[in-house]
Design an enzyme around this catalytic site. Structure first.
Site, PDB file in Angstrom:
ATOM      1  N   ARG A 184       0.829  -1.229   0.000  1.00 41.13           N
ATOM      2  CA  ARG A 184       0.000   0.000   0.000  1.00 41.13           C
ATOM      3  C   ARG A 184       0.862   1.278   0.000  1.00 41.13           C
ATOM      4  O   ARG A 184       0.500   2.287   0.607  1.00 41.13           O
ATOM      5  CB  ARG A 184      -0.963   0.022   1.203  1.00 41.13           C
ATOM      6  CG  ARG A 184      -1.921  -1.120   1.254  1.00 41.13           C
ATOM      7  CD  ARG A 184      -2.891  -1.172   0.091  1.00 41.13           C
ATOM      8  NE  ARG A 184      -3.678  -2.368   0.191  1.00 41.13           N
ATOM      9  CZ  ARG A 184      -3.370  -3.526  -0.438  1.00 41.13           C
ATOM     10  NH1 ARG A 184      -2.314  -3.617  -1.244  1.00 41.13           N
ATOM     11  NH2 ARG A 184      -4.129  -4.593  -0.287  1.00 41.13           N
ATOM     12  N   SER A 234     -10.918  -1.629   3.622  1.00 43.20           N
ATOM     13  CA  SER A 234     -10.180  -1.929   4.860  1.00 43.20           C
ATOM     14  C   SER A 234      -9.653  -0.630   5.445  1.00 43.20           C
ATOM     15  O   SER A 234      -8.937   0.106   4.781  1.00 43.20           O
ATOM     16  CB  SER A 234      -8.980  -2.830   4.564  1.00 43.20           C
ATOM     17  OG  SER A 234      -9.431  -4.040   4.033  1.00 43.20           O
ATOM     18  N   GLU A 304      -5.091   2.682   6.771  1.00 47.70           N
ATOM     19  CA  GLU A 304      -4.811   2.625   5.329  1.00 47.70           C
ATOM     20  C   GLU A 304      -5.563   3.757   4.623  1.00 47.70           C
ATOM     21  O   GLU A 304      -5.068   4.344   3.674  1.00 47.70           O
ATOM     22  CB  GLU A 304      -5.264   1.261   4.776  1.00 47.70           C
ATOM     23  CG  GLU A 304      -5.143   1.177   3.270  1.00 47.70           C
ATOM     24  CD  GLU A 304      -5.536  -0.189   2.718  1.00 47.70           C
ATOM     25  OE1 GLU A 304      -5.279  -1.219   3.388  1.00 47.70           O
ATOM     26  OE2 GLU A 304      -6.108  -0.228   1.621  1.00 47.70           O
TER      27      GLU A 304
HETATM   28  C1  LIG Z   1     -15.758  -1.693  -0.727  1.00 55.09           C
HETATM   29  C2  LIG Z   1     -14.298  -1.373  -0.904  1.00 55.09           C
HETATM   30  C3  LIG Z   1     -13.397  -2.377  -1.137  1.00 55.09           C
HETATM   31  C4  LIG Z   1     -12.032  -2.091  -1.297  1.00 55.09           C
HETATM   32  N1  LIG Z   1     -11.175  -3.115  -1.531  1.00 55.09           N
HETATM   33  C5  LIG Z   1      -9.860  -2.837  -1.707  1.00 55.09           C
HETATM   34  C6  LIG Z   1      -8.954  -3.903  -1.989  1.00 55.09           C
HETATM   35  O1  LIG Z   1      -9.309  -5.063  -2.094  1.00 55.09           O
HETATM   36  N2  LIG Z   1      -7.639  -3.578  -2.135  1.00 55.09           N
HETATM   37  C7  LIG Z   1      -7.186  -2.293  -2.046  1.00 55.09           C
HETATM   38  O2  LIG Z   1      -5.979  -2.059  -2.210  1.00 55.09           O
HETATM   39  N3  LIG Z   1      -8.045  -1.278  -1.783  1.00 55.09           N
HETATM   40  C8  LIG Z   1      -9.346  -1.516  -1.628  1.00 55.09           C
HETATM   41  N4  LIG Z   1     -10.217  -0.493  -1.371  1.00 55.09           N
HETATM   42  C9  LIG Z   1      -9.684   0.889  -1.201  1.00 55.09           C
HETATM   43  C10 LIG Z   1      -9.612   1.717  -2.498  1.00 55.09           C
HETATM   44  O3  LIG Z   1     -10.554   1.271  -3.444  1.00 55.09           O
HETATM   45  C11 LIG Z   1      -8.199   1.705  -3.102  1.00 55.09           C
HETATM   46  O4  LIG Z   1      -7.247   2.225  -2.207  1.00 55.09           O
HETATM   47  C12 LIG Z   1      -8.142   2.502  -4.413  1.00 55.09           C
HETATM   48  O5  LIG Z   1      -6.899   2.266  -5.016  1.00 55.09           O
HETATM   49  C13 LIG Z   1      -8.287   4.007  -4.188  1.00 55.09           C
HETATM   50  O6  LIG Z   1      -8.469   4.600  -5.470  1.00 55.09           O
HETATM   51  P1  LIG Z   1      -9.334   5.921  -5.635  1.00 55.09           P
HETATM   52  O7  LIG Z   1      -9.273   6.326  -7.067  1.00 55.09           O
HETATM   53  O8  LIG Z   1     -10.663   5.754  -5.068  1.00 55.09           O
HETATM   54  O9  LIG Z   1      -8.451   6.932  -4.772  1.00 55.09           O
HETATM   55  P2  LIG Z   1      -8.975   8.079  -3.793  1.00 55.09           P
HETATM   56  O10 LIG Z   1      -9.693   7.452  -2.659  1.00 55.09           O
HETATM   57  O11 LIG Z   1      -9.667   9.130  -4.558  1.00 55.09           O
HETATM   58  O12 LIG Z   1      -7.573   8.640  -3.284  1.00 55.09           O
HETATM   59  C14 LIG Z   1      -6.719   7.817  -2.531  1.00 55.09           C
HETATM   60  C15 LIG Z   1      -5.337   8.499  -2.510  1.00 55.09           C
HETATM   61  O13 LIG Z   1      -4.819   8.446  -3.838  1.00 55.09           O
HETATM   62  C16 LIG Z   1      -4.471   9.760  -4.256  1.00 55.09           C
HETATM   63  N5  LIG Z   1      -4.711   9.859  -5.708  1.00 55.09           N
HETATM   64  C17 LIG Z   1      -5.812   9.497  -6.393  1.00 55.09           C
HETATM   65  N6  LIG Z   1      -5.626   9.736  -7.715  1.00 55.09           N
HETATM   66  C18 LIG Z   1      -4.396  10.273  -7.834  1.00 55.09           C
HETATM   67  C19 LIG Z   1      -3.634  10.751  -8.914  1.00 55.09           C
HETATM   68  N7  LIG Z   1      -4.101  10.741 -10.171  1.00 55.09           N
HETATM   69  N8  LIG Z   1      -2.392  11.242  -8.671  1.00 55.09           N
HETATM   70  C20 LIG Z   1      -1.901  11.289  -7.400  1.00 55.09           C
HETATM   71  N9  LIG Z   1      -2.596  10.854  -6.334  1.00 55.09           N
HETATM   72  C21 LIG Z   1      -3.814  10.361  -6.547  1.00 55.09           C
HETATM   73  C22 LIG Z   1      -5.380  10.684  -3.493  1.00 55.09           C
HETATM   74  O14 LIG Z   1      -4.826  11.986  -3.421  1.00 55.09           O
HETATM   75  C23 LIG Z   1      -5.422   9.978  -2.138  1.00 55.09           C
HETATM   76  O15 LIG Z   1      -4.314  10.333  -1.361  1.00 55.09           O
HETATM   77  C24 LIG Z   1     -11.580  -0.748  -1.211  1.00 55.09           C
HETATM   78  C25 LIG Z   1     -12.499   0.277  -0.989  1.00 55.09           C
HETATM   79  C26 LIG Z   1     -13.845  -0.023  -0.844  1.00 55.09           C
HETATM   80  C27 LIG Z   1     -14.819   1.093  -0.627  1.00 55.09           C
END
Ligand SMILES: Cc1cc2nc3c(=O)[nH]c(=O)nc-3n(C[C@H](O)[C@H](O)[C@H](O)COP(=O)(O)OP(=O)(O)OC[C@H]3O[C@@H](n4cnc5c(N)ncnc54)[C@H](O)[C@@H]3O)c2cc1C
Length: 311
Positions: A184, A234, A304
């Site tokens: 992560r 998580s 996380e």
């Molecule tokens: C039901 C559920 C299940 C999940 N299961 C998993 C799983 O199995 N495994 C897992 O790893 N995660 C899981 N997640 C967490 C999440 O989906 C991941 O961490 C995902 O990668 C976050 O992506 P996002 O686009 O939503 O990022 P955001 O939530 O929008 O942002 C997360 C971070 O990334 C940064 N960010 C986003 N885009 C950029 C960019 N273009 N440039 C620089 N920084 C950026 C943001 O600034 C922030 O700090 C889950 C979440 C939910 C709700």
């Protein structure tokens, strides 16, 4: 000058086009369905708009936040001051032989479906992760034994400083090893890089076989995780040698609730929003869980999810 006035004066066309708005409820842009107003909310449509916004923020010492799909965030009830920059308009996906290139705002699900249709395997693990490509690379997202680092070939990013952003070649090219991926974690976090796009190196398989694996993992998710309630996945990183859900469960905290924020009774590593939970309530549950797990087992649970804004 107030931030609003200064934005209106600097980006009149983007404001007129609705690509910049003011006082936008962040709960509409994150999977937890929690969060106050973003002072300024921008959806740049081009790389140059993105650069212009970043230059504006850095020049004015204005805080900014890059928003992917908002699936890993807990946003303060008091909202976010400064500028939220969403990547949702950057949705291009292309294929070149065994490589797929995806822009930051592409949803992982769409990327995985595209790979499946093209008969390219390797991304099945990511199909159920509800984030964008940018968020997934930033977080080195992973599930079911796979991680972004296993399939990522290279990325393009922006370096958030004026010298780089205003140079004739503002795009930084990162090879796989330069992402410094670990659990992560990525170099994007260390260096506050802004992700533009990534190329993934995949291998051939039949669409049917890929679909079968995706469906199997999807079914496991629905069986084990509270997919029908708002959450951010998580909440805690997995401490080495332990399973977070079991630690929390063994503290007797399954279903533990403050207001509408509760430890999921389906998966104790998740905190869910049972209706109108506030960020404050979620934070109280997080702190209570952390303290209980530390008191019972001497294990520190590190979050996380990214916690944003004033508590
Ligand atoms: C039901 C559920 C299940 C999940 N299961 C998993 C799983 O199995 N495994 C897992 O790893 N995660 C899981 N997640 C967490 C999440 O989906 C991941 O961490 C995902 O990668 C976050 O992506 P996002 O686009 O939503 O990022 P955001 O939530 O929008 O942002 C997360 C971070 O990334 C940064 N960010 C986003 N885009 C950029 C960019 N273009 N440039 C620089 N920084 C950026 C943001 O600034 C922030 O700090 C889950 C979440 C939910 C709700």
């Amino acid at each position: 000058m107030q931030l609003r006035d200064s934005i209106l004066a600097s980006f009149p066309h983007l404001c007129e086009a609705g690509q910049i708005r003011f006082g936008v409820p962040m709960k509409d842009y994150c999977s937890f369905k929690i969060g106050g107003l973003a002072e300024v909310f921008c959806v740049p449509q081009t790389q140059q708009h993105l650069i212009d916004l970043l230059v504006f923020c850095i020049n004015g010492n204005i805080p900014y936040f890059i928003l992917g799909k908002g699936s890993n965030l807990l946003i303060s009830d008091k909202g976010l001051s400064g500028v939220v920059i969403a990547t949702s308009a950057f949705t291009k996906i292309t294929r070149d032989e065994d490589y797929i290139s995806a822009f930051s705002g592409v949803l992982l699900k769409d990327l995985c479906d595209f790979a499946m249709e093209q008969g390219l395997s390797g991304l099945e693990f990511a199909h159920g992760i509800p984030g964008s490509v940018g968020g997934a690379v930033f977080m080195n997202a992973g599930a079911y034994g796979g991680e972004i680092k296993d399939v990522l070939y290279c990325s393009k990013c922006l370096v958030p400083n004026l010298e780089s952003l205003t140079s004739s070649s503002p795009v930084l090219h990162l090879k796989a090893e330069e992402h410094k991926f670990s659990y992560r974690h990525s170099a994007l976090q260390e260096r506050s890089l802004i992700h533009l796009s990534s190329v993934f190196h995949l291998h051939h398989d039949t669409t049917d076989a890929i679909k079968q694996r995706m469906d199997m993992l999807e079914a496991q998710r629905w069986e084990k995780q509270p997919m029908n309630l708002p959450s951010a996945g998580s909440v805690f990183k997995r401490p080495e040698g332990y399973f977070t859900g079991k630690l929390v469960d063994d503290c007797g905290l399954r279903g533990f609730r403050i207001g509408d924020a509760a430890v999921s009774d389906k998966h104790c590593g998740f905190i869910v929003n049972l209706g109108s939970a506030s960020a404050k309530e979620v934070l109280q549950v997080i702190r209570y869980v952390q303290k209980s797990v530390f008191d019972h087992f001497g294990v520190c649970l590190e979050t996380e999810i990214r916690i944003l804004g004033e508590p």
